[in-house]
Each structure stands twice: as C-alpha cells, then as structure tokens.
Design an enzyme around this catalytic site. Structure first.
Site, mmCIF file in Angstrom:
data_model
loop_
_atom_site.group_PDB
_atom_site.id
_atom_site.type_symbol
_atom_site.label_atom_id
_atom_site.label_comp_id
_atom_site.label_asym_id
_atom_site.label_seq_id
_atom_site.Cartn_x
_atom_site.Cartn_y
_atom_site.Cartn_z
ATOM 1 N N HIS A 25 -10.699 7.624 0.902
ATOM 2 C CA HIS A 25 -9.155 7.419 0.794
ATOM 3 C C HIS A 25 -9.094 6.541 0.084
ATOM 4 O O HIS A 25 -9.847 5.465 -0.342
ATOM 5 C CB HIS A 25 -8.250 6.880 2.021
ATOM 6 C CG HIS A 25 -8.403 5.984 2.445
ATOM 7 N ND1 HIS A 25 -9.383 5.387 3.308
ATOM 8 C CD2 HIS A 25 -7.956 4.387 2.195
ATOM 9 C CE1 HIS A 25 -9.467 4.202 4.030
ATOM 10 N NE2 HIS A 25 -8.614 3.189 3.118
ATOM 11 N N HIS A 65 -16.910 2.943 1.071
ATOM 12 C CA HIS A 65 -17.201 1.885 1.746
ATOM 13 C C HIS A 65 -16.828 2.085 3.491
ATOM 14 O O HIS A 65 -17.157 3.352 3.527
ATOM 15 C CB HIS A 65 -15.780 1.737 1.864
ATOM 16 C CG HIS A 65 -15.295 0.432 1.614
ATOM 17 N ND1 HIS A 65 -14.957 -0.086 3.591
ATOM 18 C CD2 HIS A 65 -14.981 -0.675 0.652
ATOM 19 C CE1 HIS A 65 -13.959 -0.889 2.596
ATOM 20 N NE2 HIS A 65 -13.984 -1.860 2.006
ATOM 21 N N ASP A 97 -3.962 -0.966 -1.886
ATOM 22 C CA ASP A 97 -5.815 -0.879 -1.369
ATOM 23 C C ASP A 97 -6.666 0.308 -2.514
ATOM 24 O O ASP A 97 -6.166 0.748 -2.923
ATOM 25 C CB ASP A 97 -5.872 0.951 -0.081
ATOM 26 C CG ASP A 97 -6.744 0.915 1.208
ATOM 27 O OD1 ASP A 97 -6.913 -0.791 1.021
ATOM 28 O OD2 ASP A 97 -6.900 1.410 1.876
ATOM 29 N N HIS A 99 -10.561 0.620 -2.475
ATOM 30 C CA HIS A 99 -11.914 0.936 -2.225
ATOM 31 C C HIS A 99 -12.704 1.287 -3.237
ATOM 32 O O HIS A 99 -12.310 2.515 -3.666
ATOM 33 C CB HIS A 99 -11.861 1.589 -1.202
ATOM 34 C CG HIS A 99 -11.221 1.537 0.379
ATOM 35 N ND1 HIS A 99 -11.773 0.267 0.658
ATOM 36 C CD2 HIS A 99 -10.350 2.312 0.545
ATOM 37 C CE1 HIS A 99 -10.319 -0.038 1.606
ATOM 38 N NE2 HIS A 99 -10.072 0.922 1.690
ATOM 39 N N ASP A 144 0.803 -0.702 -0.031
ATOM 40 C CA ASP A 144 -0.123 0.617 0.159
ATOM 41 C C ASP A 144 0.669 1.092 -0.051
ATOM 42 O O ASP A 144 0.233 2.399 0.688
ATOM 43 C CB ASP A 144 -0.730 0.412 1.221
ATOM 44 C CG ASP A 144 -1.911 -1.414 0.775
ATOM 45 O OD1 ASP A 144 -2.131 -1.653 0.195
ATOM 46 O OD2 ASP A 144 -2.743 -1.107 1.935
ATOM 47 N N LYS A 159 -6.922 -4.723 -2.916
ATOM 48 C CA LYS A 159 -7.822 -5.326 -1.940
ATOM 49 C C LYS A 159 -8.914 -4.388 -1.056
ATOM 50 O O LYS A 159 -8.577 -2.711 -1.524
ATOM 51 C CB LYS A 159 -6.705 -6.014 -0.805
ATOM 52 C CG LYS A 159 -5.809 -4.804 -0.484
ATOM 53 C CD LYS A 159 -4.840 -5.440 0.707
ATOM 54 C CE LYS A 159 -3.745 -4.636 1.235
ATOM 55 N NZ LYS A 159 -4.235 -3.288 2.534
ATOM 56 N N CYS A 172 -1.587 -2.365 7.466
ATOM 57 C CA CYS A 172 -1.606 -3.222 6.553
ATOM 58 C C CYS A 172 -0.963 -4.217 6.936
ATOM 59 O O CYS A 172 -0.305 -5.141 5.814
ATOM 60 C CB CYS A 172 -2.219 -2.495 5.350
ATOM 61 S SG CYS A 172 -3.914 -1.605 5.436
#
Length: 211
Positions: free
Chosen positions: A86, A57, A51, A53, A13, A111, A156
């Site tokens: 974010h 989310h 990441d 999203h 990330d 993810k 993470c």
C-alpha cells in the site's frame, strides 16, 4: 472553541489506499474527509502526513515469503504487523484523497520511506529512534497544541497523538474525523492509551470558524 495561533491541525494519512476500494481500506475511511475539510476551514495552520513506502518495504507481507497480511513478525527493532502492499511511492494509491482540502497544508510529512522501518507516527519511525522532524518544526513555529485527525485510529492516528504528548505538546483527537482498522480490539486499546496519556477528545463541531 476558536483555534488559536499555537494550534495546528494534523491530518494523518488520508490517502487513496486507505479509502474504500483501496489496497488497505479502512472501514468508512472516506467518512473522515467532510469533517476534516470543515476543520481545515477553521484552522489557520495545517500539516498533512503521507505514508510513502518504497517497493518491497519491510512492512509488506509480500516481503516475507510464507507470511500473510495482518500476521505479526519480529524485526530487529520490534514486532511488525504485516500489511498488504500500500501507499507505494508515486502510485495512485499513495495520493492524498480526492476532495481533501490538502492545498491548505503548510507542510507535508512523508513517512515510512525507509525500506527497513515502518512508520505509523508522524513524529517517530517505528524503531522509536528516528525522528521525522515534525516535533522540531512545530517547536520552531511556536505551536503547542496538535489537533489530530485522519486514518487510522489504532495505528497512525494513535501513535501520532501519543508521540505528540511524549514530545511535550498538548494533543486533541477529533473523534468524528478518525476511523480505525480494528484488529482484535485495537481501536479500543488505542483510545484507552491516548486517554491515559492525557490526550483530549472533541468532535469537529466544537471548533468554530476563524474570526
């Protein structure tokens, strides 16, 4: 140490929204880029996570009227820290950090794309039941040791290292190539949890160039 054929570098990330000035900036987050790039040059195999999203989310504070960022709420699968919006899919903030040697990555795992479940770990979503597929990929490729770096130590990175161990891999965390958010001592707790799970800790300089 020279990374072997069963070692994989997992870069977690390192994205624009987690860098200084980003929507969820990790203090000194851009400080991981230089040591990670040195590691990328020393490992034959690299995997990167993002990441990723969707808008609205469940982990966003804006999705919970009356709640603020960094509060914790109870969801059906467990407690959830609420974050500023974010790493929304396709936005500039979700992009990998400028200057990161991501072109060397053999796999990019995205993810956190399920609207109702967050994902810190590179291996399992936050419901602790939905796999990302990374463990199977690593096994099929014959990797046995996962060397973890990136952002953020207490979320993470930490969850990825713990899940690597739980999946049967060796896990090594590169201490100068991680940075944390640190909410109420969360970095210290994450480091202790990784040590308790028998993760190793090294600095990037411990790895020498490939022959």
């Amino acid at each position: 140490m020279i990374p072997g054929s069963s070692d994989v570098l997992l870069v977690v990330d390192v994205q624009v929204d987690f860098l200084p000035g980003g929507a969820l900036a990790v203090p000194d987050g851009d400080g991981v880029i230089a040591p990670i790039n040195r590691l990328v040059d020393r490992f034959a195999h690299v995997v990167v996570t993002q990441d990723w999203h969707p808008p609205g989310h469940v982990s966003f504070a804006a999705s919970h009227p009356g709640r603020s960022a960094f509060e914790t709420v109870a969801l059906p699968h467990g407690d959830q820290v609420l974050w500023p919006e974010h790493c929304i899919q396709g936005t500039a903030g979700a992009a990998l950090a400028p200057g990161l040697r991501a072109e060397r990555a053999e796999l990019v795992i995205r993810k956190g794309h399920h609207p109702g479940v967050d994902s810190y770990s590179a291996f399992l979503e936050a419901d602790r039941a939905t796999p990302t597929g990374l463990a199977g990929y690593l096994r099929e490729r014959g990797f046995t040791r996962v060397v973890v770096c990136g952002l953020a130590t207490d979320y993470c990175v930490g969850w990825s290292a713990l899940d690597a161990r739980a999946a049967g891999f060796e896990a090594v965390v590169v201490t100068d190539a991680i940075r944390g958010i640190d909410i109420d001592g969360s970095v210290a707790r994450a480091m202790a949890a990784m040590a308790a799970a028998d993760a190793g800790f090294v600095e990037s300089g411990a790895y020498t160039a490939l022959p």
